[in-house]
Motif scaffolding. Structure first.
Motif, PDB file in Angstrom:
ATOM      1  N   LYS A 167       0.828  -1.207   0.000  1.00  0.00           N
ATOM      2  CA  LYS A 167       0.000   0.000   0.000  1.00  0.00           C
ATOM      3  C   LYS A 167       0.859   1.252   0.000  1.00  0.00           C
ATOM      4  N   TRP A 168       2.203   1.061   0.044  1.00  0.00           N
ATOM      5  CA  TRP A 168       3.117   2.191   0.095  1.00  0.00           C
ATOM      6  C   TRP A 168       3.787   2.413  -1.263  1.00  0.00           C
ATOM      7  N   ASP A 169       3.872   3.680  -1.658  1.00  0.00           N
ATOM      8  CA  ASP A 169       4.648   4.011  -2.857  1.00  0.00           C
ATOM      9  C   ASP A 169       6.126   3.773  -2.600  1.00  0.00           C
ATOM     10  N   ILE A 170       6.886   3.595  -3.667  1.00  0.00           N
ATOM     11  CA  ILE A 170       8.344   3.500  -3.563  1.00  0.00           C
ATOM     12  C   ILE A 170       8.906   4.918  -3.477  1.00  0.00           C
ATOM     13  N   GLY A 171       9.707   5.147  -2.451  1.00  0.00           N
ATOM     14  CA  GLY A 171      10.270   6.477  -2.243  1.00  0.00           C
ATOM     15  C   GLY A 171      11.538   6.725  -3.034  1.00  0.00           C
ATOM     16  N   ALA A 172      12.412   5.716  -3.099  1.00  0.00           N
ATOM     17  CA  ALA A 172      13.682   5.848  -3.816  1.00  0.00           C
ATOM     18  C   ALA A 172      14.033   4.507  -4.439  1.00  0.00           C
ATOM     19  N   VAL A 173      14.644   4.550  -5.604  1.00  0.00           N
ATOM     20  CA  VAL A 173      15.093   3.323  -6.272  1.00  0.00           C
ATOM     21  C   VAL A 173      16.435   3.607  -6.927  1.00  0.00           C
ATOM     22  N   GLN A 174      17.339   2.622  -6.891  1.00  0.00           N
ATOM     23  CA  GLN A 174      18.663   2.839  -7.492  1.00  0.00           C
ATOM     24  C   GLN A 174      19.318   1.512  -7.839  1.00  0.00           C
ATOM     25  N   TRP A 175      19.808   1.427  -9.075  1.00  0.00           N
ATOM     26  CA  TRP A 175      20.604   0.279  -9.501  1.00  0.00           C
ATOM     27  C   TRP A 175      21.971   0.340  -8.825  1.00  0.00           C
ATOM     28  N   ASN A 176      22.562  -0.822  -8.581  1.00  0.00           N
ATOM     29  CA  ASN A 176      23.937  -0.872  -8.090  1.00  0.00           C
ATOM     30  C   ASN A 176      24.862  -0.318  -9.178  1.00  0.00           C
ATOM     31  N   PRO A 177      25.792   0.594  -8.841  1.00  0.00           N
ATOM     32  CA  PRO A 177      26.615   1.256  -9.867  1.00  0.00           C
ATOM     33  C   PRO A 177      27.838   0.465 -10.321  1.00  0.00           C
ATOM     34  N   HIS A 178      28.008  -0.762  -9.843  1.00  0.00           N
ATOM     35  CA  HIS A 178      29.190  -1.557 -10.183  1.00  0.00           C
ATOM     36  C   HIS A 178      28.828  -2.624 -11.214  1.00  0.00           C
ATOM     37  N   ASP A 179      29.680  -2.762 -12.238  1.00  0.00           N
ATOM     38  CA  ASP A 179      29.390  -3.689 -13.328  1.00  0.00           C
ATOM     39  C   ASP A 179      29.124  -5.108 -12.830  1.00  0.00           C
ATOM     40  N   SER A 180      29.879  -5.542 -11.826  1.00  0.00           N
ATOM     41  CA  SER A 180      29.740  -6.925 -11.341  1.00  0.00           C
ATOM     42  C   SER A 180      28.415  -7.152 -10.607  1.00  0.00           C
ATOM     43  N   TYR A 181      27.763  -6.061 -10.180  1.00  0.00           N
ATOM     44  CA  TYR A 181      26.475  -6.155  -9.481  1.00  0.00           C
ATOM     45  C   TYR A 181      25.386  -5.407 -10.250  1.00  0.00           C
ATOM     46  N   ALA A 182      25.571  -5.273 -11.539  1.00  0.00           N
ATOM     47  CA  ALA A 182      24.694  -4.408 -12.335  1.00  0.00           C
ATOM     48  C   ALA A 182      23.252  -4.893 -12.380  1.00  0.00           C
ATOM     49  N   TYR A 183      23.000  -6.135 -12.027  1.00  0.00           N
ATOM     50  CA  TYR A 183      21.639  -6.680 -12.094  1.00  0.00           C
ATOM     51  C   TYR A 183      20.889  -6.534 -10.776  1.00  0.00           C
ATOM     52  N   TYR A 184      21.479  -5.866  -9.774  1.00  0.00           N
ATOM     53  CA  TYR A 184      20.801  -5.612  -8.502  1.00  0.00           C
ATOM     54  C   TYR A 184      20.308  -4.168  -8.448  1.00  0.00           C
ATOM     55  N   PHE A 185      19.117  -3.968  -7.904  1.00  0.00           N
ATOM     56  CA  PHE A 185      18.700  -2.607  -7.564  1.00  0.00           C
ATOM     57  C   PHE A 185      17.955  -2.624  -6.231  1.00  0.00           C
ATOM     58  N   ALA A 186      17.970  -1.486  -5.565  1.00  0.00           N
ATOM     59  CA  ALA A 186      17.335  -1.338  -4.259  1.00  0.00           C
ATOM     60  C   ALA A 186      16.162  -0.378  -4.389  1.00  0.00           C
ATOM     61  N   ALA A 187      15.065  -0.690  -3.679  1.00  0.00           N
ATOM     62  CA  ALA A 187      13.878   0.165  -3.692  1.00  0.00           C
ATOM     63  C   ALA A 187      13.346   0.293  -2.273  1.00  0.00           C
ATOM     64  N   SER A 188      13.142   1.531  -1.829  1.00  0.00           N
ATOM     65  CA  SER A 188      12.636   1.763  -0.473  1.00  0.00           C
ATOM     66  C   SER A 188      11.131   1.949  -0.501  1.00  0.00           C
ATOM     67  N   SER A 189      10.480   1.413   0.510  1.00  0.00           N
ATOM     68  CA  SER A 189       9.038   1.525   0.647  1.00  0.00           C
ATOM     69  C   SER A 189       8.713   1.614   2.127  1.00  0.00           C
ATOM     70  N   ASN A 190       8.228   2.774   2.561  1.00  0.00           N
ATOM     71  CA  ASN A 190       7.966   3.023   3.971  1.00  0.00           C
ATOM     72  C   ASN A 190       9.239   2.802   4.798  1.00  0.00           C
ATOM     73  N   GLN A 191       9.261   1.798   5.698  1.00  0.00           N
ATOM     74  CA  GLN A 191      10.407   1.582   6.594  1.00  0.00           C
ATOM     75  C   GLN A 191      11.365   0.496   6.097  1.00  0.00           C
ATOM     76  N   ARG A 192      11.155  -0.012   4.893  1.00  0.00           N
ATOM     77  CA  ARG A 192      11.893  -1.182   4.414  1.00  0.00           C
ATOM     78  C   ARG A 192      12.555  -0.904   3.067  1.00  0.00           C
ATOM     79  N   VAL A 193      13.681  -1.570   2.838  1.00  0.00           N
ATOM     80  CA  VAL A 193      14.327  -1.555   1.519  1.00  0.00           C
ATOM     81  C   VAL A 193      14.330  -2.972   0.975  1.00  0.00           C
ATOM     82  N   ASP A 194      13.804  -3.141  -0.225  1.00  0.00           N
ATOM     83  CA  ASP A 194      13.849  -4.439  -0.899  1.00  0.00           C
ATOM     84  C   ASP A 194      14.982  -4.434  -1.911  1.00  0.00           C
ATOM     85  N   LEU A 195      15.773  -5.506  -1.906  1.00  0.00           N
ATOM     86  CA  LEU A 195      16.833  -5.684  -2.891  1.00  0.00           C
ATOM     87  C   LEU A 195      16.326  -6.623  -3.979  1.00  0.00           C
ATOM     88  N   TYR A 196      16.269  -6.094  -5.203  1.00  0.00           N
ATOM     89  CA  TYR A 196      15.776  -6.868  -6.341  1.00  0.00           C
ATOM     90  C   TYR A 196      16.945  -7.369  -7.180  1.00  0.00           C
TER      91      TYR A 196
END
Length: 504
Positions: free
Chosen positions: A59-88
């Motif tokens: 029920k919460w919008d995503i406040g911030a989202v960002q891909w990992n800036p390193h080539d070796s981790y380029a397929y990971y991104f983080a998204a914050s929602s309320n009090q939690r951060v999900d790693l995709y």
């Protein structure tokens, strides 16, 4: 009005996305748009040819989202929602949450992947804590920074792996993650809330802040009481970020009317008028980021996402990049491009400049320029262009025996502090050298404490120093020592006595 304007090169509408945040991956291949029901993964090479969706239940919008800036981790991104951060994790056309970070007790305001360490992520929150997480062990933060007020922004320094900055209403705090108990510096930056924070890509001490008070301010955090420069605006400034090329800055305003153009490109050495206006969005730009340059191309591409629910991509060609650069250096670009045939040992950094470079981009280009201008194999060419030696060399050649002057020089930050004690007068100045100096780019002079001369004396002295420096840099000549001699001579003439030497 801006000198030039343009419309976008690519526009894609996502009418049902209702996305509040956007991020471009470090490879320049895809963007993620974060809505409440879905995350949209867009192929930037073919944005009109469909996209993938990751379903989310919240029920919460995503406040911030960002891909990992390193080539070796380029397929990971983080998204914050309320009090939690999900790693995709996004791989082979599918995305899923691989882990979550939970520790904040109130809404998360911002997040930022570390520039130098691919496993580290920092989060800020209204709960007054800033947490540094290691994604290899997500049970609890590895470092906890505690501030009295909640933080709205957090950003890692782009040159110093241990340094980061946070914004708290109108203030900025500088942190060293090795000393988490208290901030190492405070800046009372604005009278209203800070919306944007960005570190300079090449100078570890310089950052820009954008605020609700209708201004962007530029800071050297070692001199926290006075900003280096200010960009006054007519409306609040949502974001202000340095470009990956030259001396550019992109700002997003909060327009009074929805259809006003709010996306502007500036040259930080001439803030009187924007050099370019990007025309196309019908509403506020929520996010903008740069794509990685394609191999063999000199063009950059700016990706923007707006409340009008369109993704737009803008081509920044070399002509537009030059508007953010100095004309003298532009003439050297082709010569710099041609040095790839030089023997490898001749392209190494000189010992005094040999610091490890962890990230590529603008910093590497400037280091290459400095080495090129100082390279003995191309010395004759640079002499013909009238180009001087490096700032490091100018500092090393300064006559430190100039009567009653103490100079503290820092070539890395391109600055020096000058102290003079003459009669009953003390003068202490911070001198900052732009990247193009001395190629028709003069240094800036700023009085700092303890300086005891009157305001009228300061004005006269500043005029003398500016005139002296401009006379020199117009001929592409270094100006620090002539300015020092003018400073001492003028003070002696005012006081009417010989200066009293001041110890270091």
């Amino acid at each position: 009005m801006a000198a030039r304007w343009s419309s976008e090169n690519v526009v894609v509408e996502f009418r049902d996305a209702q996305a509040t945040a956007m991020s471009v991956d470090c490879l320049g291949q895809r963007a993620v748009l974060s809505g409440r029901r879905f995350l949209y993964i867009v192929n930037l090479d073919a944005p009109n040819e469909g996209h993938r969706k990751i379903s989310r239940q919240s029920k919460w919008d995503i406040g911030a989202v960002q891909w990992n800036p390193h080539d070796s981790y380029a397929y990971y991104f983080a998204a914050s929602s309320n009090q939690r951060v999900d790693l995709y994790k996004w791989k082979e056309g599918n995305g899923e949450v691989c882990t979550s970070l939970q520790g904040h007790t109130r809404v998360i305001s911002d997040l930022d992947w570390a520039v130098f360490e691919p496993d580290l992520l920092v989060t800020s929150s209204v709960d007054t804590y800033i947490y540094i997480w290691d994604i290899k062990d997500t049970r609890k933060p590895t470092v906890s920074l505690s501030a009295v007020a909640g933080a709205s922004q957090v950003k890692w320094n782009k040159k110093n792996a241990n340094c980061l900055a946070t914004s708290h209403d109108g203030d900025v705090r500088i942190w060293d993650k090795r000393k988490p108990s208290t901030a190492v510096e405070y800046l009372a930056a604005h009278l209203s809330k800070i919306h944007g924070l960005d570190w300079h890509p090449d100078n570890e001490y310089t950052l820009a802040t954008s605020s609700q008070d209708n201004s962007v301010r530029f800071w050297d955090y070692r001199q926290p009481r006075k900003y280096l420069n200010i960009l006054p605006c007519q409306v609040p400034v949502w974001k202000a970020r340095y470009t990956p090329f030259s001396n550019g800055l992109v700002t997003v305003m909060v327009p009074q009317l929805r259809r006003e153009n709010s996306l502007l490109l500036w040259n930080v050495f001439d803030l009187n008028t924007p050099v370019h206006t990007f025309v196309g969005h019908d509403d506020v730009v929520l996010e903008f980021q740069w794509r990685k340059q394609k191999e063999g191309s000199k063009d950059y591409q700016l990706v923007t996402w707006s409340r009008d629910q369109t993704l737009r991509m803008w081509r920044i060609d070399s002509q537009l990049q030059r508007l953010c650069a100095n004309d003298i250096l532009d003439g050297v670009e082709d010569l710099i491009d041609g040095i790839s045939h030089l023997p490898e040992p001749d392209k190494t950094l000189h010992p005094q400049d040999a610091e490890p470079q962890h990230n590529s981009g603008h910093g590497d280009e400037e280091a290459l320029k400095e080495d090129f201008l100082n390279d003995p194999l191309v010395g004759k060419k640079t002499d013909q262009l009238g180009l001087p030696q490096t700032l490091q060399q100018e500092f090393s050649l300064i006559n430190v025996q100039i009567r009653n002057v103490n100079v503290e020089m820092d070539a890395v930050s391109r600055s020096c502090t000058v102290s003079v004690h003459c009669g009953n007068h003390r003068v202490r100045m911070l001198v900052m050298f732009p990247v193009q100096y001395p190629n028709n780019a003069a240094p800036s002079f700023q009085f700092i404490n303890p300086t005891s001369i009157t305001a009228s004396m300061k004005a006269k002295l500043l005029k003398i120093l500016k005139d002296t420096s401009l006379q020199k840099v117009k001929r592409n000549q270094s100006c620090l020592e002539p300015c020092l001699r003018q400073l001492v001579s003028w003070l002696e003439s005012v006081v009417g006595t010989w200066c009293i030497s001041r110890g270091p």
